[in-house]
Scaffold this active site. Structure first.
Site, PDB file in Angstrom:
ATOM      1  CB  CYS A  42     -13.440 -15.950 -35.380  1.00 55.36           C
ATOM      2  SG  CYS A  42     -13.056 -16.842 -36.889  1.00 55.36           S
ATOM      3  CB  SER A  50      -9.263 -18.554 -36.643  1.00 49.52           C
ATOM      4  OG  SER A  50     -10.234 -18.077 -37.476  1.00 49.52           O
ATOM      5  CG  HIS A  55      -8.413 -23.577 -35.089  1.00 44.99           C
ATOM      6  ND1 HIS A  55      -8.716 -24.900 -34.948  1.00 44.99           N
ATOM      7  CD2 HIS A  55      -9.181 -23.128 -36.120  1.00 44.99           C
ATOM      8  CE1 HIS A  55      -9.626 -25.251 -35.855  1.00 44.99           C
ATOM      9  NE2 HIS A  55      -9.924 -24.189 -36.566  1.00 44.99           N
ATOM     10  CG  HIS A 101      -9.620 -12.399 -35.985  1.00 46.98           C
ATOM     11  ND1 HIS A 101      -9.424 -13.516 -35.225  1.00 46.98           N
ATOM     12  CD2 HIS A 101     -10.455 -12.767 -36.979  1.00 46.98           C
ATOM     13  CE1 HIS A 101     -10.099 -14.536 -35.736  1.00 46.98           C
ATOM     14  NE2 HIS A 101     -10.740 -14.100 -36.797  1.00 46.98           N
ATOM     15  CB  CYS A 141     -12.915 -12.525 -39.812  1.00 48.24           C
ATOM     16  SG  CYS A 141     -12.508 -14.278 -39.849  1.00 48.24           S
TER      17      CYS A 141
END
Lengths: 360, 362
Positions: B39, B41, B44, B60, B162
């Site tokens: 993902c 994120s 990041h 995740h 997610c």
């Protein structure tokens, strides 16, 4: 412990010593201070709501935590608590979406029998409480702690009568300022619907009953107008008070089909009739669909004032303690347990708002 | 077991053996990971834009099989096919749980307790969520685990943890978009496409996709967008959106890209009383908003975390939608990579080529 047991529908309750099982996992024993008599208790006792005998009624209770079952960490002995019939599992669809009063397991009977009489027969605690007894065992989700300086006879009223009326207006109907509200039936629930309507800024707040004494009382609880349905053309009066349209909301706090039909007639287009008083379980409502289509009227139910116990009960306590909610005035009489049949008879005659059984 | 560990930011992940995970304690579940999607994120954290203790274990969007359950876990058993979501079902007792906002559970920080250790005995911090999915096994709270039907392909199921729920849930749960209202989705990546699916599902019209690449806008149309705006080529994209929405501006704008400039532009695309929902995680500060814009237009600016998801309700619901052919998931998967090639999967996503890359485990 002493309890008032109903062995036969419509007969006086029998005072006797019965046995209370210790609290199981997730359960708590509460030594009761007060249990108020509610009209649904009378429905239970007269056999107008289904359920097995013998049973102990009573579901508006407060007292002190006495003993905790396995896994109970949120309470300790001596905590003053309100006891509600609203059990919730915390994990079903309704609990997760913030509507624990509709929990899929709210009516599940206890895992193990809780009460038995001297002969060894099982006795059923109504509402999974059985509050017409010196102590109760309930699921921990049915308990809410209240501050030590909150009088428990008044706290008990928050378990059902107050939340049903106040919450019916505030939580279920979500009445907004300037909307018009009619409350049908000025009893222990109705006066709290009036309090809720006045609190959220509704106007006019119109009390409807057939007794002038009750209508006078209604004005003390926040009604702005009172209409005696027995002696005047209530529909015309209400239209006159609501710009000729009829009310935005009508809350029916009495369990009467005639009152429900009247309430629907009192609402205007898009108006909502909220049924919060329990009728007998054999009563049927009939109406023409045409009453609903051109006017887009709504008929909805409200159960226990949509009470989210852990949020609403502390809020109501705060309102009482800061002078924003009347509770003292709701209590008509206090009776010891051995005079419970007098308390019930007085409630049935409609004499007062709430009679409370006090345990010593 | 093997896991892909981040030892240093902006460096490739190190895939190493000899990693261990705690057995499940009370209320916990150990899962044999089948797939974990990458993902944005995660990225990041790998670049240090969002700081984290190191070494760390990310991942995740995970699905797999229950391996072992801890004391008191009754709703799951070994062998169950499950999704590990990023949002727990909550403690059930706090204020937010009680009012139906389980994703704000005040106890949710407890879900972030690290449980993996590398062969040198170092604790691996959890990065980008409470899952630790870039490892062959993970142990998590049962709150994060949702059973899915055995016939649900697990690579598709993982996306429900997610990306899909963030996009779809922002529209359906957070904004509660109504039929016939107009929706703009800024950014049409792995989250944005799902906001588009959510808007179409709710009966919104028009559903306007905004991006800088024609190829992505083409995909957006396949996901149900009724109109597209390429802000790289359009001279005045705000004006274009206003024209597409009867001259008023949109009722809802979902900003799914992590850029503050995109939020500012999205807010301008909203009409009076219109709601702009910030969905994509962005560094930096929002600026250049005047209170007068709010006062005169009554516009609403808000955010949405993880699609405001109620995991145990929404994940099974989205599985049913997929199985009934009403939710696209197959088309979201750009590639599958074995754990050994996880850095390729990460690089491909970083370049913006891919919607979702899936890391697979044996």
């Amino acid at each position: 412990m002493k309890a008032a047991v109903c062995y036969e529908f419509g007969k006086p309750l029998v005072l006797e010593d019965i046995e209370l099982a210790p609290p199981g996992p997730g359960e708590v024993r509460v030594k009761l201070t007060a249990t108020a008599v509610c009209h649904s208790d009378i429905h239970d006792i007269k056999g107008e709501l289904p359920g097995p005998v013998p049973f102990v009624a009573g579901h508006e209770s407060a007292g002190y935590v006495d003993e905790m079952g396995e896994g109970v960490t949120a309470f300790k002995p001596g905590d003053p608590v309100v006891v509600s019939l609203l059990a919730s599992c915390g994990q079903c669809y309704y609990c997760i979406t913030g509507l624990p009063h509709l929990c899929e397991h709210r009516f599940d009977p206890p895992a193990h029998p809780r009460l038995k009489n001297q002969k060894g027969d099982q006795v059923f605690p109504r509402g999974n409480i059985g509050g017409f007894a010196e102590a109760v065992v309930v699921n921990q989700s049915q308990l809410v702690k209240v501050p030590a300086d909150m009088p428990l006879d008044r706290a008990a009223l928050l378990a059902c009568g107050v939340s049903t009326g106040f919450g019916g207006v505030v939580n279920r109907a979500q009445v907004k300022p300037f909307q018009s509200v009619v409350v049908m039936g000025i009893g222990g629930v109705g006066v709290n619907a009036l309090q809720g309507a006045a609190y959220v800024g509704a106007y006019p707040v119109i009390a409807v009953d057939t007794l002038d004494s009750k209508l006078k009382l209604a004005m003390d609880f926040g009604a702005t107008h009172a209409v005696n349905a027995a002696s005047e053309d209530a529909a015309a009066t209400i239209r006159g008070l609501t710009g000729g349209r009829g009310a935005d909301y009508a809350l029916v706090t009495v369990g009467s089909i005639a009152a429900i039909k009247q309430a629907i007639a009192f609402t205007g287009q898009r108006g909502t009739t909220v049924l919060i008083g329990l009728p007998g379980f054999k009563d049927q409502l009939s109406l023409s669909p045409l009453e609903l289509i051109p006017t887009e009227k709504n008929i909805i139910g409200g159960f226990m004032g949509d009470a989210n116990l852990r949020i609403d009960i502390p809020n109501l306590v705060t309102m009482y303690q800061t002078g924003r909610l009347k509770l003292d005035e709701l209590i008509t009489g206090r009776y010891p347990l051995d005079k419970i049949n007098e308390a019930i008879a007085s409630t049935e005659k409609g004499e007062g708002l709430r009679n409370v059984i006090m345990f010593t | 077991m093997k896991a892909a560990i981040c030892y240093e930011v902006n460096k490739p992940l190190v895939v190493e053996d000899g990693v261990s995970v705690e057995p499940p304690g009370p209320g916990e579940v150990k899962v044999k990971v089948a797939v974990t999607a990458v993902c944005h994120s995660d990225l990041h954290f790998f670049t240090g834009e969002i700081p984290s203790p190191l070494p760390g274990l990310a991942g995740h969007e995970t699905a797999g099989y229950v391996d072992e359950v801890g004391e008191g876990v009754t709703r799951l058993k070994p062998g169950d096919t499950v999704v590990i979501g990023t949002v727990g079902t909550g403690c059930g007792q706090c204020y937010y749980c009680t009012i139906g906002l389980r994703h704000y559970c005040t106890e949710r920080g407890k879900l972030m307790r690290p449980k993996h250790t590398n062969k040198k005995g170092q604790r691996l911090a959890l990065m980008a969520g409470p899952v630790g999915g870039f490892a062959e096994y993970t142990t998590v709270s049962e709150q994060l685990v949702t059973r899915v039907p055995a016939d649900m392909p697990l690579d598709r199921a993982a996306l429900l943890a997610c990306g899909v729920t963030s996009g779809f849930g922002a529209v359906v749960n957070r904004a509660k978009v109504k039929a016939m209202s107009s929706v703009v989705v800024v950014g049409t990546g792995g989250v944005g496409l799902n906001s588009i699916q959510g808007a179409v599902f709710s009966g919104a019209y028009p559903v306007i996709a905004v991006d800088v690449l024609d190829s992505k806008l083409q995909t957006a149309k396949e996901f149900g967008a009724t109109h597209t705006v390429n802000i790289a080529r359009e001279k005045d994209p705000v004006k274009t959106v206003v024209a597409m929405t009867s001259g008023r501006g949109a009722d809802y704008v979902f900003v799914t890209v992590g850029k503050v400039e995109a939020v500012r532009q999205g807010f301008s695309m909203a009409g009076p009383r219109g709601m702009t929902v910030v969905v994509g995680l962005a560094g930096g500060n929002l600026s250049d908003f005047t209170p007068l814009e709010f006062v005169f237009t009554e516009k609403i600016l808000t955010g949405c975390g993880g699609g405001s998801i109620r995991s145990s309700i929404d994940i099974p619901y989205l599985v049913s939608l997929y199985q009934a052919g009403k939710l696209k998931l197959d088309e979201l998967i750009s590639g599958h990579y074995p754990l050994a090639r996880i850095n390729e999967a990460v690089a491909s996503l970083a370049q913006g080529e891919a919607l979702r890359n899936i890391v697979t485990f044996d």
